[in-house]
Design a protein around this motif. Structure first.
Motif, PDB file in Angstrom:
ATOM      1  N   ILE A   5       0.809  -1.084   0.039  1.00  0.00           N
ATOM      2  CA  ILE A   5       0.112  -0.024   0.260  1.00  0.00           C
ATOM      3  C   ILE A   5       0.881   1.256  -0.097  1.00  0.00           C
ATOM      4  O   ILE A   5       0.692   2.072  -0.613  1.00  0.00           O
ATOM      5  N   LYS A   6       2.005   1.058   1.023  1.00  0.00           N
ATOM      6  CA  LYS A   6       2.806   2.608   1.015  1.00  0.00           C
ATOM      7  C   LYS A   6       3.423   2.626  -0.513  1.00  0.00           C
ATOM      8  O   LYS A   6       3.591   3.734  -0.888  1.00  0.00           O
ATOM      9  N   LYS A  40      -0.888   6.930   7.235  1.00  0.00           N
ATOM     10  CA  LYS A  40      -1.414   5.831   8.271  1.00  0.00           C
ATOM     11  C   LYS A  40      -0.361   4.620   7.799  1.00  0.00           C
ATOM     12  O   LYS A  40      -0.096   3.895   8.504  1.00  0.00           O
ATOM     13  N   TYR A  41       0.026   4.669   6.456  1.00  0.00           N
ATOM     14  CA  TYR A  41       0.726   3.490   6.031  1.00  0.00           C
ATOM     15  C   TYR A  41       2.330   3.481   5.907  1.00  0.00           C
ATOM     16  O   TYR A  41       2.694   4.786   5.622  1.00  0.00           O
ATOM     17  N   SER A  45       3.394  -2.108   6.994  1.00  0.00           N
ATOM     18  CA  SER A  45       2.111  -2.062   7.292  1.00  0.00           C
ATOM     19  C   SER A  45       1.397  -3.194   6.458  1.00  0.00           C
ATOM     20  O   SER A  45       2.031  -3.585   5.357  1.00  0.00           O
ATOM     21  N   ASP A  47      -0.790  -5.573   4.257  1.00  0.00           N
ATOM     22  CA  ASP A  47      -1.536  -5.249   3.050  1.00  0.00           C
ATOM     23  C   ASP A  47      -2.930  -5.724   3.239  1.00  0.00           C
ATOM     24  O   ASP A  47      -3.466  -6.651   3.732  1.00  0.00           O
TER      25      ASP A  47
END
Length: 66
Positions: A5-6, A40-41, A45, A47
């Motif tokens: 996600i990042k 937040k990520y 983090s 997935d």
């Protein structure tokens, strides 16, 4: 693979802004308004496939390839 996600968020911001910090900040706000909080990520983090799908749809709306 944690951190996907990042990576996607960073790719969207980088492609959209082309190094312009104002556009990068604007893109972060747009992501937040669409329910994705970039801060937040991080690279550890887990997935979440719903978030990944949402990021793919956002990238498609913005005509970006991630």
């Amino acid at each position: 693979m944690p951190g996907k996600i990042k990576e996607m968020i960073d790719a969207i911001i980088a492609q959209r802004s082309n190094g312009n910090s104002i556009i990068a900040a604007n893109t972060r706000v747009k992501l937040a308004l669409k329910g994705i909080l970039p801060d937040k990520y991080d690279s550890t983090s887990e997935d979440d496939y719903e978030v990944i799908d949402k990021l793919r749809r956002i990238a498609k709306e913005l005509n970006l390839s991630i």
